[in-house]
Design an enzyme around this catalytic site. Structure first.
Site, PDB file in Angstrom:
ATOM      1  N   LYS A 206     -36.104  12.838  -7.558  1.00 24.08           N
ATOM      2  CA  LYS A 206     -37.173  13.546  -8.265  1.00 24.08           C
ATOM      3  C   LYS A 206     -36.873  15.044  -8.322  1.00 24.08           C
ATOM      4  O   LYS A 206     -36.014  15.534  -7.571  1.00 24.08           O
ATOM      5  CB  LYS A 206     -38.514  13.277  -7.569  1.00 24.08           C
ATOM      6  CG  LYS A 206     -38.580  13.742  -6.119  1.00 24.08           C
ATOM      7  CD  LYS A 206     -39.797  13.150  -5.397  1.00 24.08           C
ATOM      8  CE  LYS A 206     -39.858  13.627  -3.953  1.00 24.08           C
ATOM      9  NZ  LYS A 206     -40.900  12.905  -3.181  1.00 24.08           N
TER      10      LYS A 206
ATOM     11  N   TYR B 263     -39.338  48.305  -2.749  1.00 20.45           N
ATOM     12  CA  TYR B 263     -40.782  48.325  -2.999  1.00 20.45           C
ATOM     13  C   TYR B 263     -41.564  48.570  -1.719  1.00 20.45           C
ATOM     14  O   TYR B 263     -41.241  48.025  -0.659  1.00 20.45           O
ATOM     15  CB  TYR B 263     -41.235  46.987  -3.585  1.00 20.45           C
ATOM     16  CG  TYR B 263     -40.894  46.830  -5.044  1.00 20.45           C
ATOM     17  CD1 TYR B 263     -41.395  47.716  -5.994  1.00 20.45           C
ATOM     18  CD2 TYR B 263     -40.093  45.777  -5.483  1.00 20.45           C
ATOM     19  CE1 TYR B 263     -41.091  47.561  -7.339  1.00 20.45           C
ATOM     20  CE2 TYR B 263     -39.787  45.615  -6.814  1.00 20.45           C
ATOM     21  CZ  TYR B 263     -40.288  46.517  -7.745  1.00 20.45           C
ATOM     22  OH  TYR B 263     -39.990  46.364  -9.059  1.00 20.45           O
TER      23      TYR B 263
HETATM   24  C1  LIG Z   1     -40.363  12.456  -1.969  1.00 19.57           C
HETATM   25  C2  LIG Z   1     -40.582  11.089  -1.473  1.00 19.57           C
HETATM   26  C3  LIG Z   1     -39.573  10.439  -0.766  1.00 19.57           C
HETATM   27  C4  LIG Z   1     -38.326  11.127  -0.290  1.00 19.57           C
HETATM   28  O1  LIG Z   1     -38.659  11.901   0.821  1.00 19.57           O
HETATM   29  P1  LIG Z   1     -37.578  12.718   1.664  1.00 19.57           P
HETATM   30  O2  LIG Z   1     -38.358  13.250   2.801  1.00 19.57           O
HETATM   31  O3  LIG Z   1     -37.075  13.804   0.771  1.00 19.57           O
HETATM   32  O4  LIG Z   1     -36.506  11.787   2.059  1.00 19.57           O
HETATM   33  C5  LIG Z   1     -39.758   9.101  -0.466  1.00 19.57           C
HETATM   34  N1  LIG Z   1     -40.894   8.454  -0.799  1.00 19.57           N
HETATM   35  C6  LIG Z   1     -41.908   9.073  -1.437  1.00 19.57           C
HETATM   36  C7  LIG Z   1     -43.137   8.305  -1.760  1.00 19.57           C
HETATM   37  C8  LIG Z   1     -41.793  10.401  -1.792  1.00 19.57           C
HETATM   38  O5  LIG Z   1     -42.807  11.024  -2.408  1.00 19.57           O
END
Ligand SMILES: *Cc1c(COP(=O)(O)O)cnc(C)c1O
Length: 369
Positions: A42, A264
């Site tokens: 993702k 800044y």
């Molecule tokens: C993002 C996500 C993962 C992966 O999680 P990691 O901690 O990056 O391994 C797995 N399952 C779900 C439902 C997620 O939202």
């Protein structure tokens, strides 16, 4: 595969993404679990490029991938026709035919989505083969998935599952990065009951951190994201290889007198005559503005302190003690001396946020894969 990010031809910064390390991390997770490892890609593969990440993992034998959004899954499907791609965020209204058209696996997150997929599946078997879906049960996050009362209804009315193949039984851990948290075992026990109820589905609970809670969490498969990209499973262990390296060239160097201020808010006042180098990386590129005073850049493994605030496009460095640095010298910002986990800690965030914030203005170079 093109090596460089489009639109960053003249960038003075280089983001190197080591796909061999991604594959190495995949193998570490396989060895640890001795189970099938699916890859979560993702948010464009946690910012590293979903397509190159998928391509390298496919060569390593990975065949199941997950995105959060339907659009992300479609973008991957258009390049990679063979792999299985699941969408975690759920089946939206009127999306069933899109899932079928692109051969994507929906994750059903409530009874309404289950009914909608069942209804659609009745008339849409492909070559007499039922459509498939994952079902996500909430065991303690109160986020996505069937809440316990809906899980109870489904248990009493199993005919709701008649017309499609219930392929993956999913739940997600809330505190897996804290191995001693009591919710870990509670969620495990809730999930074990579900596994007994649905013995034909492939059970999948663990993401990256939970892989390291122990064998009990591994079930039929695991579902890993951040560990593939070098994120530490918890504060105490990190067997993962680092995947990214961020380097940037010095744009300008000046000398300032004692008591002169930098940046800044004039938040830094020089305690001595100081040589200041400026580089073109800032918070607009995902370098956190909140890094604490102990964050450093590096040159040949030697620490270079940051001076003053991180601005949108620039960082200033104290190179007083470096006689060998010039305009154009390449400084290390993220790498072996300052990995994503360390930088995240110093910025008060997590490695996930460092990765997914990586800017689009860097030249990107993929290694291996
Ligand atoms: C993002 C996500 C993962 C992966 O999680 P990691 O901690 O990056 O391994 C797995 N399952 C779900 C439902 C997620 O939202």
């Amino acid at each position: 595969m093109s090596n460089f990010q489009q639109g960053a031809e003249y960038s003075t910064s280089l983001l190197s993404i080591d796909l061999n390390a991604v594959v190495e991390n995949y193998k570490i997770l396989q060895t640890k679990t001795k189970k099938k490892v699916s890859a979560v890609v993702k948010a464009d593969g946690y910012g590293l490029g979903a397509i190159p990440v998928c391509e390298s993992l496919i060569k390593a034998g990975c065949s199941v991938f997950f995105t959060a959004h339907l659009d992300e899954a479609i973008a991957i499907r258009e390049k990679l026709p063979e792999i299985e791609i699941g969408v975690l965020n759920g089946l939206g209204a009127n999306e069933a035919d899109i899932y079928k058209y692109y051969n994507l696996l929906p994750t059903l997150n409530d009874l309404g989505q289950i009914s909608a997929w069942q209804e659609f599946s009745k008339n849409n078997a492909v070559n007499n083969k039922k459509l498939k879906a994952s079902i996500h049960f909430d065991t303690g996050m109160a986020r996505l998935g069937l809440p316990p009362n809906e899980a109870d209804i489904l248990k009493l009315q199993p005919s709701r599952l008649n017309d499609f193949e219930f392929k993956y039984l999913i739940s997600h851990m809330a505190c897996a990065d804290q191995p001693l948290h009591s919710l870990n075992r509670q969620q495990l026990e809730s999930f074990e009951l579900l596994v007994k109820q649905y013995p034909n589905a492939n059970a999948m609970l663990a993401a990256s951190s939970a892989v390291f809670l122990g064998k009990d969490w591994h079930f039929d498969m695991v579902r890993c994201g951040v560990a593939l990209y070098g994120g530490a499973p918890n504060d105490d262990i990190n067997p993962m290889q680092q995947v990214i390296k961020l380097q940037s060239k010095i744009l300008q160097i000046r000398e300032i007198d004692q008591m002169a201020s930098v940046g800044y808010g004039a938040s830094y006042i020089a305690g001595r005559k100081t040589k200041v180098a400026t580089i073109a990386v800032g918070y607009a590129d995902g370098y956190p503005r909140t890094v604490s005073d102990d964050t450093s850049a590096y040159y040949n493994g030697k620490k270079i302190p940051l001076l003053g605030r991180v601005s949108m496009d620039l960082i200033t460095l104290d190179i007083t003690d470096f006689s060998n640095l010039n305009i154009g010298s390449m400084i290390d910002l993220i790498g072996e001396n300052n990995d994503i986990n360390k930088l995240a800690k110093s910025a008060g965030t997590i490695s996930y946020e460092i990765l997914t914030s990586l800017g689009r203005r860097y030249k990107r170079k993929y290694i291996g894969g």
